[in-house]
Scaffold this motif. Structure first.
Motif, PDB file in Angstrom:
ATOM      1  N   VAL A   1       7.996  18.625 -28.111  1.00 11.02           N
ATOM      2  CA  VAL A   1       6.749  17.861 -28.189  1.00 11.02           C
ATOM      3  C   VAL A   1       6.976  16.391 -27.854  1.00 11.02           C
ATOM      4  N   VAL A   2       8.073  15.830 -28.352  1.00 12.39           N
ATOM      5  CA  VAL A   2       8.366  14.417 -28.093  1.00 12.39           C
ATOM      6  C   VAL A   2       8.576  14.185 -26.603  1.00 12.39           C
ATOM      7  N   ASP A   3       9.352  15.079 -25.965  1.00 14.52           N
ATOM      8  CA  ASP A   3       9.570  14.942 -24.525  1.00 14.52           C
ATOM      9  C   ASP A   3       8.262  15.106 -23.757  1.00 14.52           C
ATOM     10  N   ARG A   4       7.438  16.046 -24.169  1.00 10.38           N
ATOM     11  CA  ARG A   4       6.179  16.300 -23.471  1.00 10.38           C
ATOM     12  C   ARG A   4       5.254  15.087 -23.543  1.00 10.38           C
ATOM     13  N   GLU A   5       5.133  14.518 -24.720  1.00 11.70           N
ATOM     14  CA  GLU A   5       4.263  13.344 -24.858  1.00 11.70           C
ATOM     15  C   GLU A   5       4.849  12.116 -24.162  1.00 11.70           C
ATOM     16  N   GLY A   6       6.175  11.961 -24.253  1.00 14.93           N
ATOM     17  CA  GLY A   6       6.801  10.809 -23.605  1.00 14.93           C
ATOM     18  C   GLY A   6       6.678  10.868 -22.092  1.00 14.93           C
ATOM     19  N   ILE A   7       6.947  12.051 -21.495  1.00 11.59           N
ATOM     20  CA  ILE A   7       6.832  12.188 -20.042  1.00 11.59           C
ATOM     21  C   ILE A   7       5.386  12.024 -19.606  1.00 11.59           C
ATOM     22  N   GLY A   8       4.452  12.579 -20.374  1.00 10.68           N
ATOM     23  CA  GLY A   8       3.042  12.427 -20.021  1.00 10.68           C
ATOM     24  C   GLY A   8       2.584  10.984 -20.054  1.00 10.68           C
ATOM     25  N   THR A   9       3.011  10.244 -21.078  1.00  8.69           N
ATOM     26  CA  THR A   9       2.634   8.831 -21.173  1.00  8.69           C
ATOM     27  C   THR A   9       3.238   8.023 -20.032  1.00  8.69           C
ATOM     28  N   CYS A  10       4.519   8.253 -19.752  1.00 11.58           N
ATOM     29  CA  CYS A  10       5.173   7.524 -18.654  1.00 11.58           C
ATOM     30  C   CYS A  10       4.516   7.842 -17.321  1.00 11.58           C
ATOM     31  N   GLY A  11       4.130   9.118 -17.119  1.00  9.77           N
ATOM     32  CA  GLY A  11       3.468   9.481 -15.878  1.00  9.77           C
ATOM     33  C   GLY A  11       2.138   8.774 -15.697  1.00  9.77           C
ATOM     34  N   LEU A  12       1.324   8.757 -16.757  1.00  9.27           N
ATOM     35  CA  LEU A  12       0.044   8.047 -16.673  1.00  9.27           C
ATOM     36  C   LEU A  12       0.242   6.542 -16.486  1.00  9.27           C
ATOM     37  N   TYR A  13       1.257   5.992 -17.143  1.00 14.34           N
ATOM     38  CA  TYR A  13       1.544   4.562 -16.986  1.00 14.34           C
ATOM     39  C   TYR A  13       1.929   4.253 -15.546  1.00 14.34           C
ATOM     40  N   LEU A  14       2.805   5.102 -14.949  1.00 17.33           N
ATOM     41  CA  LEU A  14       3.209   4.876 -13.566  1.00 17.33           C
ATOM     42  C   LEU A  14       2.031   5.041 -12.612  1.00 17.33           C
ATOM     43  N   ALA A  15       1.166   6.009 -12.880  1.00 14.81           N
ATOM     44  CA  ALA A  15      -0.009   6.171 -12.035  1.00 14.81           C
ATOM     45  C   ALA A  15      -0.898   4.923 -12.088  1.00 14.81           C
ATOM     46  N   GLY A  16      -1.113   4.379 -13.301  1.00 15.88           N
ATOM     47  CA  GLY A  16      -1.884   3.146 -13.421  1.00 15.88           C
ATOM     48  C   GLY A  16      -1.198   1.973 -12.747  1.00 15.88           C
TER      49      GLY A  16
ATOM     50  N   ALA B 286       0.824  -1.203   0.000  1.00  9.84           N
ATOM     51  CA  ALA B 286       0.000   0.000   0.000  1.00  9.84           C
ATOM     52  C   ALA B 286       0.862   1.259   0.000  1.00  9.84           C
ATOM     53  N   TRP B 287       1.910   1.271   0.811  1.00 11.98           N
ATOM     54  CA  TRP B 287       2.809   2.425   0.827  1.00 11.98           C
ATOM     55  C   TRP B 287       3.513   2.588  -0.520  1.00 11.98           C
ATOM     56  N   PHE B 288       4.009   1.484  -1.052  1.00 10.21           N
ATOM     57  CA  PHE B 288       4.713   1.550  -2.336  1.00 10.21           C
ATOM     58  C   PHE B 288       3.781   2.002  -3.455  1.00 10.21           C
ATOM     59  N   GLY B 289       2.588   1.448  -3.493  1.00 15.34           N
ATOM     60  CA  GLY B 289       1.634   1.832  -4.521  1.00 15.34           C
ATOM     61  C   GLY B 289       1.250   3.299  -4.428  1.00 15.34           C
ATOM     62  N   SER B 290       1.109   3.808  -3.210  1.00 18.55           N
ATOM     63  CA  SER B 290       0.770   5.217  -3.042  1.00 18.55           C
ATOM     64  C   SER B 290       1.873   6.122  -3.578  1.00 18.55           C
ATOM     65  N   VAL B 291       3.125   5.767  -3.277  1.00 24.18           N
ATOM     66  CA  VAL B 291       4.250   6.575  -3.747  1.00 24.18           C
ATOM     67  C   VAL B 291       4.325   6.566  -5.274  1.00 24.18           C
ATOM     68  N   VAL B 292       4.166   5.393  -5.880  1.00 24.90           N
ATOM     69  CA  VAL B 292       4.234   5.288  -7.341  1.00 24.90           C
ATOM     70  C   VAL B 292       3.086   6.055  -7.993  1.00 24.90           C
ATOM     71  N   THR B 293       1.899   5.967  -7.419  1.00 20.31           N
ATOM     72  CA  THR B 293       0.750   6.681  -7.978  1.00 20.31           C
ATOM     73  C   THR B 293       0.965   8.187  -7.942  1.00 20.31           C
ATOM     74  N   VAL B 294       1.423   8.698  -6.792  1.00 20.71           N
ATOM     75  CA  VAL B 294       1.661  10.140  -6.668  1.00 20.71           C
ATOM     76  C   VAL B 294       2.763  10.588  -7.619  1.00 20.71           C
ATOM     77  N   ALA B 295       3.842   9.793  -7.712  1.00 24.67           N
ATOM     78  CA  ALA B 295       4.943  10.157  -8.612  1.00 24.67           C
ATOM     79  C   ALA B 295       4.482  10.174 -10.067  1.00 24.67           C
ATOM     80  N   GLY B 296       3.700   9.190 -10.469  1.00 20.01           N
ATOM     81  CA  GLY B 296       3.199   9.162 -11.841  1.00 20.01           C
ATOM     82  C   GLY B 296       2.259  10.314 -12.145  1.00 20.01           C
ATOM     83  N   ALA B 297       1.363  10.612 -11.183  1.00 19.62           N
ATOM     84  CA  ALA B 297       0.445  11.729 -11.390  1.00 19.62           C
ATOM     85  C   ALA B 297       1.195  13.058 -11.481  1.00 19.62           C
ATOM     86  N   ALA B 298       2.227  13.215 -10.653  1.00 19.49           N
ATOM     87  CA  ALA B 298       3.019  14.447 -10.694  1.00 19.49           C
ATOM     88  C   ALA B 298       3.761  14.580 -12.019  1.00 19.49           C
ATOM     89  N   ALA B 299       4.330  13.479 -12.524  1.00 20.81           N
ATOM     90  CA  ALA B 299       5.039  13.521 -13.807  1.00 20.81           C
ATOM     91  C   ALA B 299       4.089  13.862 -14.944  1.00 20.81           C
TER      92      ALA B 299
END
Length: 541
Positions: free
Chosen positions: A189-204, A166-179
Motif C-alpha cells: 500500500v505504501v509503495d502504491r500510494e507513493g508511486i501514485g503521488t509521485c506520478g501525479l506530481y510529475l504530470a503536474g 515543450a519536448w521536455f514537458g511532454s516527456v515528463v507529463t507522459v512519464a508521470g501519467a504512466a507512473a
C-alpha cells in the motif's frame, strides 16, 4: 561581479538605434528599487528551481505518509504550490484558493484546514507582490527608454523559444501519467500510494513546463511584431554561461541588474555568400577553445561589452540583445533570450562580493629540487568511511539472496570508487605530473597542463592533450569550519602548490622518478577491497 574595472568593448555607432538612451544612474536605481521584498522567492539560478522541485515532491509525499485517506491528487496539488510560486506566479492566484476548496471538501480537522489556509494565503500574497513588482519594473524600464523604440534585429527569423521546453514537458507529463496509471500494480500500500503521488506530481510538473514554454514563446513572438523600447547597457557572460546585464555607467561591473540565458543568432546572408569562409570556420581554433575552457574552469566572467537591449526588462520578460563581439574587430552579435529575465537582488550582490573578496590562507611556496608527492589524506578516508557505512546499512537491511545481489552490485561499484578515493597519488618530477590508476598510469607534461583547480568538493587537473583523461578527486568539506579554524584544506594546498610549479619553472622539481614508481597501479587495492567486502557479507548474521 568584479571589483576590477576594465574598459568595455565598444559597439559600432552604426549599430545603435537613433536616440537610444543609456540606462544608468537614477533610472537604473529606480528599476532595482522596484524589486520585491527579500522574503518573496525570485529564483536567480536553475539550481534554485531544481531544489524547490525536490522539496515540492517531499511536501507532496508527506501528507500521504502521515495521514490516512488523503487523495493523491490533493497531495500532488499541494506539493506543486511552491513550484508554481517560483516558476509561474501568475497561476498561484488561481491554484491557491483551489487548494483550499479541495481541502475543505475532505472535511478535515481544524488544525489541518488552518494550516492549508495559511499556506495558501502566504503563497497567494507572495505571488501578488511579485506580479506587482513586475509591473513596476516594466514601468521603470519604459520610463528609462523615454519613448524611443526600434525593430528587433532578425525579427523575421523563426523563434526558437519554447521548443526544447515543450519536448521536455511532454516527456515528463507522459512519464508521470504512466507512473500514476500503473501504481496499482504494486502490492504494498505504501509503495502504491507513493508511486501514485509521485506520478501525479510529475504530470503536474510536466504541464507546468509546457505552460512555461507556451508563455515564453508567446512573449518572444510579441517582442518581434512591432518596434520595442531600446536601452544602452553593458553585458558580459558569467561563469554559468548566462548573460549578465549592467547599467551603462557601471563600467566596473559591480552591480548586475539581471541575468538571462541567451542564444546567439547567426547572419544567414553571410553564410550563403561566404561558403569558403564558413568551411574555414568549421575548423576549431585550439587557442580560442582552450581560452574559453580555461575561463569556465576558473569561474572567470567574459569581457564587458557595450550592448543595446531590445524590450522592457522585468522579472520573467523576454529580451533581445545587440552586443559588441568579444573579438575587437568582429561584427555586432545578436542574442535572443532562451529563458526569462531573472533580476538580481541586493542580497545576492552582497553575497557575491563577499565571496569574491574572501581571504584565502596562502600555502607555502614549494622548494625546487626534490620530487614532490601528494596522496589521499584524512578527508578522503573520512569520505570513504561514510560511503562504506552507507553501503553497509543497505546490505544489512537485506537477507538471503537479495543481500548477495545487492552486495555484489555495491562491491563492483564501491571497490572501484574507493580505490581511487583512498589510493590516489600524484607525483611531480622534472617531466611533469604522474597519476596512478587501477589499470594504467597517466602523465601530463608541465607545458601541457590546462587547469589545476579546487572548487567545492572537487579537485581537478586536466591537460590540453586529448589523450589525457581528466583526473579528479572528491571529498567531504565544511568550508565554514575551515574558515572558523583558519585551516587550509589539503585539496586547496595541493592545487596551490601544483599551480605554483606549473606557472613558475624555477620551483619545479629537478629530479626524476624511476619506471617502477611511474607504473605503480592500484588494482591490488581493488582486489583487496573486493575480498574484504565478500568476507563482511559472509560473516553478517
Amino acid at each position: 561581479m568584479s571589483t576590477n574595472p576594465a574598459r568595455p568593448l565598444p559597439l559600432p555607432a552604426s549599430a545603435i538605434p537613433d536616440g537610444c538612451p543609456s540606462w544608468g544612474g537614477e533610472q537604473a536605481r529606480r528599476w532595482t528599487d522596484a524589486l520585491p521584498p527579500r522574503w518573496v522567492p525570485v529564483p536567480r539560478k536553475t539550481d534554485t528551481v531544481m531544489a524547490v522541485v525536490v522539496l515540492g515532491m517531499g511536501a507532496a509525499l508527506l501528507p500521504v505518509a502521515v495521514m490516512d485517506d488523503v487523495p493523491l491528487v490533493l497531495a500532488a496539488f499541494l506539493g506543486l504550490q511552491p513550484v508554481w510560486l517560483v516558476t509561474r506566479p501568475e497561476v498561484v492566484r488561481f491554484t491557491a484558493p483551489t487548494a483550499v476548496v479541495m481541502v475543505v471538501g475532505l472535511e478535515p480537522s481544524w488544525p489541518l484546514l488552518l494550516a492549508c489556509a495559511v499556506l495558501a494565503g502566504l503563497c497567494a500574497r507572495a505571488a501578488e507582490i511579485r506580479l506587482a513588482a513586475r509591473k513596476r519594473q516594466r514601468e521603470a524600464a519604459l520610463a528609462a527608454a523615454g519613448g524611443v523604440s526600434a525593430p528587433v534585429p532578425y525579427a523575421d527569423r523563426p523563434v526558437p523559444r519554447g521548443k526544447g521546453l515543450a519536448w521536455f514537458g511532454s516527456v515528463v507529463t507522459v512519464a508521470g501519467a504512466a507512473a500514476s496509471a500503473t501504481s496499482g500494480l504494486w502490492d504494498d500500500v505504501v509503495d502504491r500510494e507513493g508511486i501514485g503521488t509521485c506520478g501525479l506530481y510529475l504530470a503536474g510538473l510536466g504541464l507546468t513546463v509546457l505552460l512555461s514554454a507556451a508563455l515564453g514563446r508567446r512573449r518572444a513572438v510579441a517582442l518581434r511584431r512591432e518596434p520595442v523600447p531600446v536601452l544602452r547597457v553593458l553585458v558580459r557572460e558569467n561563469a554559468d554561461v548566462d548573460t549578465e546585464v549592467f547599467a551603462a555607467d557601471d563600467v566596473g561591473a559591480l552591480r548586475p541588474l539581471f541575468t538571462v540565458s541567451t542564444l546567439e543568432l547567426d547572419d544567414e546572408n553571410d553564410e550563403n555568400d561566404e561558403d569558403e569562409e564558413d568551411e574555414e570556420d568549421e575548423e576549431v581554433d585550439d587557442e580560442e577553445l582552450n581560452a574559453f575552457l580555461d575561463r569556465l574552469d576558473d569561474d572567470a566572467p567574459g569581457p564587458l561589452r557595450e550592448a543595446v537591449l531590445y524590450g522592457a526588462p522585468y522579472d520573467g520578460a523576454e529580451v533581445v540583445l545587440l552586443t559588441a563581439d568579444e573579438e575587437p574587430d568582429g561584427p555586432p552579435v545578436v542574442e535572443c533570450s532562451t529563458g526569462p529575465v531573472r533580476p538580481v537582488s541586493e542580497g545576492a550582490v552582497r553575497r557575491a562580493l563577499r565571496k569574491e573578496k574572501r581571504a584565502v590562507v596562502a600555502p607555502p611556496v614549494p622548494k625546487p629540487g626534490a620530487v614532490r608527492r601528494w596522496r589521499a589524506g584524512w578527508p578522503d578516508w573520512l569520505s570513504a568511511t561514510a560511503v562504506v557505512l552507507w553501503a553497509g546499512q543497505w546490505a544489512w537491511s537485506e537477507t538471503g539472496v537479495w543481500r548477495w545481489v545487492l552486495g555484489a552490485a555495491l562491491a563492483l561499484c564501491g571497490a572501484w570508487l574507493l580505490t581511487y578515493c583512498v589510493g590516489w597519488r600524484i607525483t611531480a618530477d622534472s617531466a611533469g605530473l604522474w597519476f596512478n590508476g587501477v589499470r594504467r598510469t597517466q602523465h601530463v607534461a608541465w607545458d601541457h597542463i590546462r587547469i589545476v583547480r579546487c572548487k567545492g568538493n572537487e579537485l581537478k587537473i586536466d591537460s590540453r592533450r586529448a589523450t589525457f583523461a581528466q583526473w579528479s578527486a572528491f571529498t567531504l568539506r565544511w568550508r565554514w569550519l575551515e574558515r572558523k579554524l583558519g585551516v587550509v584544506h589539503p585539496y586547496e594546498r595541493l592545487a596551490a602548490e601544483i599551480t605554483a610549479m606549473w606557472k613558475d619553472p624555477e620551483v619545479r622539481p629537478t629530479g626524476g622518478i624511476d619506471a617502477r614508481e611511474r607504473d605503480r597501479r592500484l588494482w591490488p587495492v581493488t582486489l583487496a577491497l573486493l575480498l574484504a567486502w565478500t568476507a563482511v557479507l559472509y560473516l553478517m548474521p
